[in-house]
Write a protein that holds these residues in place. Structure first.
Motif, PDB file in Angstrom:
ATOM      1  N   PHE A 175       0.825  -1.209   0.000  1.00  0.00           N
ATOM      2  CA  PHE A 175       0.000   0.000   0.000  1.00  0.00           C
ATOM      3  C   PHE A 175       0.861   1.262   0.000  1.00  0.00           C
ATOM      4  N   LEU A 176       1.952   1.252   0.768  1.00  0.00           N
ATOM      5  CA  LEU A 176       2.850   2.406   0.771  1.00  0.00           C
ATOM      6  C   LEU A 176       3.479   2.609  -0.605  1.00  0.00           C
ATOM      7  N   LYS A 177       3.815   1.509  -1.242  1.00  0.00           N
ATOM      8  CA  LYS A 177       4.387   1.571  -2.589  1.00  0.00           C
ATOM      9  C   LYS A 177       3.417   2.241  -3.550  1.00  0.00           C
ATOM     10  N   ASN A 178       2.121   2.072  -3.286  1.00  0.00           N
ATOM     11  CA  ASN A 178       1.094   2.650  -4.151  1.00  0.00           C
ATOM     12  C   ASN A 178       0.518   3.951  -3.589  1.00  0.00           C
ATOM     13  N   LEU A 228       3.204   0.597  15.481  1.00  0.00           N
ATOM     14  CA  LEU A 228       2.054   1.450  15.745  1.00  0.00           C
ATOM     15  C   LEU A 228       2.419   2.938  15.697  1.00  0.00           C
ATOM     16  N   LEU A 229       3.593   3.287  16.210  1.00  0.00           N
ATOM     17  CA  LEU A 229       4.040   4.683  16.131  1.00  0.00           C
ATOM     18  C   LEU A 229       4.271   5.093  14.678  1.00  0.00           C
ATOM     19  N   ALA A 230       4.756   4.153  13.861  1.00  0.00           N
ATOM     20  CA  ALA A 230       4.926   4.434  12.431  1.00  0.00           C
ATOM     21  C   ALA A 230       3.561   4.652  11.770  1.00  0.00           C
ATOM     22  N   GLY A 231       2.571   3.871  12.205  1.00  0.00           N
ATOM     23  CA  GLY A 231       1.224   4.055  11.683  1.00  0.00           C
ATOM     24  C   GLY A 231       0.656   5.415  12.041  1.00  0.00           C
ATOM     25  N   LEU A 232       0.888   5.854  13.278  1.00  0.00           N
ATOM     26  CA  LEU A 232       0.418   7.178  13.698  1.00  0.00           C
ATOM     27  C   LEU A 232       1.088   8.291  12.894  1.00  0.00           C
ATOM     28  N   ASN A 237      -0.815  11.209  10.766  1.00  0.00           N
ATOM     29  CA  ASN A 237      -0.660  12.633  11.044  1.00  0.00           C
ATOM     30  C   ASN A 237      -0.748  13.467   9.777  1.00  0.00           C
ATOM     31  N   LYS A 238      -0.515  12.812   8.633  1.00  0.00           N
ATOM     32  CA  LYS A 238      -0.529  13.519   7.357  1.00  0.00           C
ATOM     33  C   LYS A 238      -1.914  13.509   6.713  1.00  0.00           C
ATOM     34  N   MET A 239      -2.882  12.901   7.370  1.00  0.00           N
ATOM     35  CA  MET A 239      -4.222  12.821   6.809  1.00  0.00           C
ATOM     36  C   MET A 239      -5.234  12.923   7.943  1.00  0.00           C
ATOM     37  N   GLN A 240      -6.506  12.965   7.592  1.00  0.00           N
ATOM     38  CA  GLN A 240      -7.554  13.059   8.603  1.00  0.00           C
ATOM     39  C   GLN A 240      -8.422  11.801   8.538  1.00  0.00           C
ATOM     40  N   SER A 282      -1.742   5.750   1.952  1.00  0.00           N
ATOM     41  CA  SER A 282      -1.320   5.845   3.348  1.00  0.00           C
ATOM     42  C   SER A 282      -2.363   5.316   4.324  1.00  0.00           C
ATOM     43  N   GLY A 283      -3.635   5.596   4.050  1.00  0.00           N
ATOM     44  CA  GLY A 283      -4.686   5.142   4.950  1.00  0.00           C
ATOM     45  C   GLY A 283      -4.752   3.627   5.054  1.00  0.00           C
ATOM     46  N   ASN A 284      -4.727   2.969   3.915  1.00  0.00           N
ATOM     47  CA  ASN A 284      -4.730   1.508   3.912  1.00  0.00           C
ATOM     48  C   ASN A 284      -3.463   0.952   4.549  1.00  0.00           C
TER      49      ASN A 284
END
Length: 220
Positions: free
Chosen positions: A153-156, A186-190, A194-197, A159-161
């Motif tokens: 998902f990051l490659k594509n 989990l901290l990486a997920g947060l 932070n870049k989206m809502q 970010s949300g997924n």
């Protein structure tokens, strides 16, 4: 409902999701689905049924979500959206303890993906679903699938997924007795969130972090 109104519903729907107003988002999805059903536009109908199913899922209405997602998959002529609906249906059946149905639907999604081996975005959905379904059977493999899904998902640039599956991996790492790695994920997920809502995803990650801190005796 006029076509222009339906087109305008997309940003309204997305704002409702981002703000956590899932009930409003659900009604928007149902209205749009009825509009496209009347016009026999099955691709759009399937997409909006899937949106409605996702809203039901987020509200914990798993049986309703599974039914809507399966209907979306059967109606949907586009294989990309069909896979997404099958994955959603599989996950909701799993939460309703219908394990046989879950793995059957996942197999259907995997068969479709075989026709598109270079589509890593499509593969990300299937890997994430498999990780979710394996969580009670093979935690180690479930972690591998969840982390691979997040990577794809990051490659594509989704970010949300990615954050959702990072959260799943973090939760599974905690179950496997690996709290330090869990906290890192989990901290990486947060950081991604932070870049989206997306309040729902943020709540999920904070809940998982709370479990890590409780397990490791950090109450303040």
């Amino acid at each position: 409902m006029q076509p222009k109104i339906v087109e305008d519903l997309w940003p309204v729907y997305e704002r409702a999701i981002a703000s956590g107003d899932i009930e409003t988002a659900y009604h928007i999805a149902c209205d749009a689905a009825r509009f496209y059903e009347e016009r026999e536009d099955f691709k759009q109908l399937g997409m909006w049924l899937q949106n409605g199913a996702r809203c039901s899922y987020d509200q914990g209405k798993y049986k309703e979500a599974a039914l809507m997602a399966e209907n979306a998959a059967r109606i949907q002529p586009d294989p990309y959206y069909q896979v997404r609906a099958l994955v959603l249906a599989a996950g909701t059946h799993f939460l309703s303890l219908k394990y046989n149905e879950s793995f059957h639907l996942l197999s259907e999604a995997e068969e479709i993906c075989c026709n598109y081996p270079s589509d890593t975005f499509l593969s990300a959905f299937v890997r994430g679903c498999r990780g979710f379904l394996l969580s009670k059977i093979d935690v180690d493999q479930a972690i591998i699938d969840s982390e691979e899904s997040a990577r794809l998902f990051l490659k594509n640039n989704s970010s949300g997924n990615a954050a959702m599956h990072i959260n799943n991996a973090g939760h599974l790492l905690l179950l496997a007795g690996r709290p330090k790695e869990s906290e890192q994920r989990l901290l990486a997920g947060l950081e991604l969130l932070n870049k989206m809502q997306n309040r729902i995803l943020e709540a999920c990650v904070f809940d998982s972090l709370g479990c890590v801190y409780t397990m490791t005796g950090r109450y303040t």
